[in-house]
Design a protein around this motif. Sequence first.
Motif, PDB file in Angstrom:
ATOM      1  N   THR A 136       2.834  13.123   3.949  1.00 41.66           N
ATOM      2  CA  THR A 136       1.732  13.881   3.366  1.00 41.66           C
ATOM      3  C   THR A 136       1.038  13.068   2.279  1.00 41.66           C
ATOM      4  OG1 THR A 136       1.116  15.911   2.204  1.00 41.66           O
ATOM      5  CG2 THR A 136       3.240  14.953   1.647  1.00 41.66           C
ATOM      6  N   LEU A 137      -0.240  13.301   2.134  1.00 38.53           N
ATOM      7  CA  LEU A 137      -0.995  12.725   1.022  1.00 38.53           C
ATOM      8  C   LEU A 137      -1.517  13.823   0.104  1.00 38.53           C
ATOM      9  CD1 LEU A 137      -2.921   9.756   2.694  1.00 38.53           C
ATOM     10  CD2 LEU A 137      -1.052   9.639   1.028  1.00 38.53           C
ATOM     11  N   ALA A 189       6.193   5.052   0.895  1.00 36.07           N
ATOM     12  CA  ALA A 189       5.961   5.998  -0.188  1.00 36.07           C
ATOM     13  C   ALA A 189       5.200   5.324  -1.322  1.00 36.07           C
ATOM     14  CB  ALA A 189       7.283   6.551  -0.697  1.00 36.07           C
ATOM     15  N   ALA A 190       4.363   6.079  -1.982  1.00 36.17           N
ATOM     16  CA  ALA A 190       3.532   5.542  -3.054  1.00 36.17           C
ATOM     17  C   ALA A 190       4.381   5.096  -4.239  1.00 36.17           C
ATOM     18  CB  ALA A 190       2.533   6.605  -3.506  1.00 36.17           C
ATOM     19  N   GLY A 235       0.847  -1.192   0.000  1.00 43.56           N
ATOM     20  CA  GLY A 235       0.000   0.000   0.000  1.00 43.56           C
ATOM     21  C   GLY A 235       0.874   1.231   0.000  1.00 43.56           C
ATOM     22  N   PHE A 236       0.356   2.337   0.491  1.00 47.87           N
ATOM     23  CA  PHE A 236       1.145   3.558   0.616  1.00 47.87           C
ATOM     24  C   PHE A 236       0.476   4.453   1.635  1.00 47.87           C
ATOM     25  CE2 PHE A 236      -1.992   4.352  -2.642  1.00 47.87           C
ATOM     26  CZ  PHE A 236      -2.454   5.634  -2.382  1.00 47.87           C
ATOM     27  N   ALA A 244      -6.402   6.238  -0.726  1.00 52.74           N
ATOM     28  CA  ALA A 244      -5.253   5.924   0.117  1.00 52.74           C
ATOM     29  C   ALA A 244      -5.079   4.424   0.317  1.00 52.74           C
ATOM     30  CB  ALA A 244      -5.387   6.619   1.468  1.00 52.74           C
ATOM     31  N   GLY A 245      -3.890   3.941  -0.027  1.00 53.42           N
ATOM     32  CA  GLY A 245      -3.545   2.542   0.170  1.00 53.42           C
ATOM     33  C   GLY A 245      -4.136   1.590  -0.833  1.00 53.42           C
TER      34      GLY A 245
END
Length: 617
Positions: free
Chosen positions: A217-218, A82-83, A69-70, A234-235
């Motif tokens: 941060t997202l 990290a993504a 995930g991220f 997210a994720g």
Amino acid sequence: MKFAALAIAAVLMLAPALPAFAQQDKPDTWLHASSAIGEPKYPDGFTHFDYVNVDAPKGGVVRMGALGGFDTFNPILPKGEAAAGLGLIYQTLMTPSQDEVLTDYGLLAEALKFPADYSSVTFRMNPKAKWNDGEPVTVADVIWSFNTSKELSPQISQYYANVTGVTETAPGEVTFTFDQTGNRELPKILGQLMILPQHWWEGTDAKGNKRNIGASTLEPPLGSGPYELASFEAGKTISYKRVENYWGKDNPTQVGQNNFDEYRIEFFLDQTVEFEAFKGDQFDWWVEPSARGWATAYDFPAVKDGRIIKELFAQTYNGSGVMWAFVPNLRDPKFQDIRVREALNYAFDFEELQKTLFFNQYQRIDSYFFGLPFSSSGLPEGKELEILNSVKDKIPASVFTTPYTNPVSGDAQKLRANLRTALGLLTEAGYHLDGNRLVDASGAQLSFEILLDSTTIEPVVSNLTTNLGQIGINANIRIVDGPQYINRVRSFDYDMIYEAWPQSFSPGNEQRYFWGSASAKEEGSQNYAGIADPGVDALIDKVIYAADRDTLEAATKALDRVLLANHYVVPSYTLRTSRVARWDRFSHPDPLPEFGIGFPTFWWYDDAKAAKVGGGQ
């Protein structure tokens, strides 16, 4: 030599006529490209790489799968996950070609130069380079990115440990200075530095809150790359869209590339679920991790009717080597005795696994540079022997008398003999059998946990634990999810893991990060084993400061030999091709370059193929 996911890779021997460190003959000359081996293929003023299709159509969607995930879009923090895909947003000073070994061309920087003693490197910024908000990419961005990255990330700080300063030395020029001379790799690896926009990170978000590069941060980040983040959950999923006014679309390193309008990544917490999603056409590209899976798991309609294509690609591995291994944590006293570590290798029955699980697809690894011309063999001689003699008092005597070989099993008789040898080593180390338990002088059984992040490798690890059990060792498997695994590995919270170190045709500074004493205590480093050995440190320096290509090869072979002689790991196995299944919606240049598949970078969406396959958006 790559930082971050250092990509891994059929044995490619160096051509005898290839010049060694050819660019050392051009000190203080502006160079449009940097090559660790010989001269760059493409001259100054070239228009595009030979392997791309300059007329590739733009459009369509490519969907990738990812395990895990991220929780952040901050690319430099050592904590968090990290993504995937941030490399689509952020760029580096230089960028590699995929039909050469270790050669980079100007991107955010248009040229570089360095003095004859390699005491510094200067980059001249590309005046066309812009952030996707229209602001120029500046020297100030480079200086800020370097200093901030070193401050926040122990990994980056270790990687660039020999860089003592960075300054603007002329308008549009940035110079990095080094604390030692003769390190030919430093100019090249500084070209790999990821550049971040200082003005954006020091600005405020849509709500007026000041951003903090030191925090997770997202918020979708600003970059200079060919894609920008369009949406995410997210994720679970991220969608990147192609930047129409991308500043570098006519840069010769970018022509014919970045052809998809949308680049989407779907995330999964379980590999079995992920594969079922691929079969169900939820994403397009699958790299098969299992020999059994490749041989048996593709008996379903989309494969039979040709909508999914199976293909082996050797290009992935043509330019690199690897060590995959079971890695005991030497920070634990039980693994500090070399005899205990050596004994573990006698319990791994690769030959049996080759017959029962691997469908004869793999090779056993016997070098930390497997697949490269740096693998040690036989007894040392020539320049390698000279180097080893220079550190003779710091390394095992066996390197001069006994070539490294892995134990060979494959049947019950050979395995019994190997386990007897293992038990003999363990007895020498102070253990003895108490019934069916191997115990130390205090009666405590030798026990440890093998930490994994998926079930893929579990049958292989079970081979090791079962055989260890036959000599009284209690070895257990523990499988945790991706984020937990990452956090435990970063903090060295494990007894043993199953991990890999990728290697390139230009070994250098990353060797400190893999095996150097300074990185043994540096959380987040890739010194998974916790190696802190003066002999290894001395040989790493011999590699980094090698005066020519012959010395580099000899020093790296010497390092390999000493690492093997210390039995820091139980070498595993590898496949020198990528097993890829893909939904047949895409086309690519033919032939592909020698050192990369290039998917999806210079592939493209084929409308005719997609119409036949259906679905896919």
